[in-house]
Design a protein around this motif. Structure first.
Motif, PDB file in Angstrom:
ATOM      1  N   THR A  40      -2.371  -5.669   5.914  1.00 59.14           N
ATOM      2  CA  THR A  40      -2.551  -4.768   7.060  1.00 59.14           C
ATOM      3  C   THR A  40      -1.469  -3.698   7.085  1.00 59.14           C
ATOM      4  OG1 THR A  40      -3.639  -6.492   8.341  1.00 59.14           O
ATOM      5  CG2 THR A  40      -2.675  -4.650   9.584  1.00 59.14           C
ATOM      6  N   ARG A  41      -0.203  -4.114   6.966  1.00 59.07           N
ATOM      7  CA  ARG A  41       0.910  -3.149   7.025  1.00 59.07           C
ATOM      8  C   ARG A  41       0.875  -2.175   5.860  1.00 59.07           C
ATOM      9  NH1 ARG A  41       3.144  -1.125  10.523  1.00 59.07           N
ATOM     10  NH2 ARG A  41       5.251  -1.152   9.773  1.00 59.07           N
ATOM     11  N   MET A  42       0.602  -2.673   4.643  1.00 59.82           N
ATOM     12  CA  MET A  42       0.542  -1.779   3.484  1.00 59.82           C
ATOM     13  C   MET A  42      -0.581  -0.759   3.681  1.00 59.82           C
ATOM     14  SD  MET A  42       3.048  -2.422   1.458  1.00 59.82           S
ATOM     15  CE  MET A  42       2.674  -1.751  -0.148  1.00 59.82           C
ATOM     16  N   GLY A  43      -1.703  -1.201   4.236  1.00 60.53           N
ATOM     17  CA  GLY A  43      -2.797  -0.274   4.515  1.00 60.53           C
ATOM     18  C   GLY A  43      -2.405   0.791   5.520  1.00 60.53           C
ATOM     19  N   GLU A  44      -1.719   0.372   6.590  1.00 63.36           N
ATOM     20  CA  GLU A  44      -1.265   1.323   7.612  1.00 63.36           C
ATOM     21  C   GLU A  44      -0.264   2.314   7.022  1.00 63.36           C
ATOM     22  OE1 GLU A  44      -1.612  -1.832  11.365  1.00 63.36           O
ATOM     23  OE2 GLU A  44       0.361  -1.370  10.508  1.00 63.36           O
ATOM     24  N   TRP A  45       0.698   1.789   6.251  1.00 66.47           N
ATOM     25  CA  TRP A  45       1.706   2.655   5.653  1.00 66.47           C
ATOM     26  C   TRP A  45       1.060   3.656   4.692  1.00 66.47           C
ATOM     27  CZ3 TRP A  45       5.286  -2.023   4.394  1.00 66.47           C
ATOM     28  CH2 TRP A  45       6.077  -2.325   5.510  1.00 66.47           C
ATOM     29  N   MET A  46       0.152   3.164   3.842  1.00 64.92           N
ATOM     30  CA  MET A  46      -0.471   4.047   2.862  1.00 64.92           C
ATOM     31  C   MET A  46      -1.251   5.156   3.558  1.00 64.92           C
ATOM     32  SD  MET A  46      -2.699   3.279  -0.463  1.00 64.92           S
ATOM     33  CE  MET A  46      -1.180   3.048  -1.348  1.00 64.92           C
ATOM     34  N   LYS A  47      -2.038   4.788   4.546  1.00 66.88           N
ATOM     35  CA  LYS A  47      -2.835   5.783   5.274  1.00 66.88           C
ATOM     36  C   LYS A  47      -1.913   6.803   5.937  1.00 66.88           C
ATOM     37  CE  LYS A  47      -7.120   6.666   6.529  1.00 66.88           C
ATOM     38  NZ  LYS A  47      -8.108   7.074   5.576  1.00 66.88           N
ATOM     39  N   GLY A  48      -0.831   6.325   6.557  1.00 67.20           N
ATOM     40  CA  GLY A  48       0.114   7.227   7.217  1.00 67.20           C
ATOM     41  C   GLY A  48       0.911   8.078   6.243  1.00 67.20           C
ATOM     42  N   ASP A  49       1.317   7.501   5.126  1.00 71.99           N
ATOM     43  CA  ASP A  49       2.137   8.220   4.141  1.00 71.99           C
ATOM     44  C   ASP A  49       1.337   9.244   3.346  1.00 71.99           C
ATOM     45  OD1 ASP A  49       4.326   6.644   4.851  1.00 71.99           O
ATOM     46  OD2 ASP A  49       4.106   5.276   3.140  1.00 71.99           O
ATOM     47  N   SER A  50       0.085   8.902   3.003  1.00 74.71           N
ATOM     48  CA  SER A  50      -0.653   9.739   2.054  1.00 74.71           C
ATOM     49  C   SER A  50      -2.057  10.118   2.504  1.00 74.71           C
ATOM     50  CB  SER A  50      -0.763   9.009   0.716  1.00 74.71           C
ATOM     51  OG  SER A  50      -1.581   7.855   0.861  1.00 74.71           O
TER      52      SER A  50
END
Length: 163
Positions: A40-50
């Motif tokens: 969940t967190r990696m998905g949120e970070w990826m969406k937010g970062d890129s």
């Protein structure tokens, strides 16, 4: 049958207890909850970062690792643990962005192949650099080399058990 904490209590079922011993349950819960939270967190970070979805990134990554950057839809679905209909939806979205191309296999017209395009490869590299920083933060910086190797062996055993 008597209940305790909302769970039936009685003689153990053939071959074992309803719940595992406390140490096994604690390890299982920690593993399960951490895997869910990490995804969940990696998905949120990826969406937010890129702006790229983690599932889309994984599709690009698997295709980049494939020979000639191409896989049959069924093989790609199996590698990603996706159903073919779910993958078809995702691939259509990636095609619209120019990151993949879907074509019939010239040797077997019944088989659909997914090709990683040059634009998709560039996107993977760009997004992958940011993703690697996040992985480093939650993985490399937290675990020793020995722990990383042990985790690799442990998860490979679990993967073998679930097929």
């Amino acid at each position: 049958m008597e209940e305790r904490g909302g769970l039936p209590v009685g003689p153990p079922a053939p071959g074992g207890e309803l719940l595992a011993e406390p140490a096994v349950m604690a390890a299982w819960r920690t593993y399960f909850e951490t895997a869910q939270r990490l995804t969940t967190r990696m998905g949120e970070w990826m969406k937010g970062d890129s702006g790229v979805d983690l599932g889309d990134f994984n599709i690009l990554m698997v295709l980049a690792e494939a020979p000639d950057r191409v896989l049959a839809m069924s093989v790609l679905a199996e590698r990603l643990v996706f159903s073919v209909p779910r993958l078809s939806y995702r691939v259509r979205s990636l095609e619209e962005r120019g990151w993949v191309r879907k074509e019939q296999d010239p040797d077997d017209r019944r088989v659909q192949q997914v090709h990683l395009t040059q634009e998709g490869a560039h996107t993977l590299v760009r997004v992958g650099q940011v993703h690697r920083q996040r992985v480093r933060h939650v993985f490399d910086e937290v675990l020793t080399r020995e722990e990383i190797e042990a985790l690799g062996r442990i998860t490979a055993k679990i993967a073998g058990a679930v097929g």
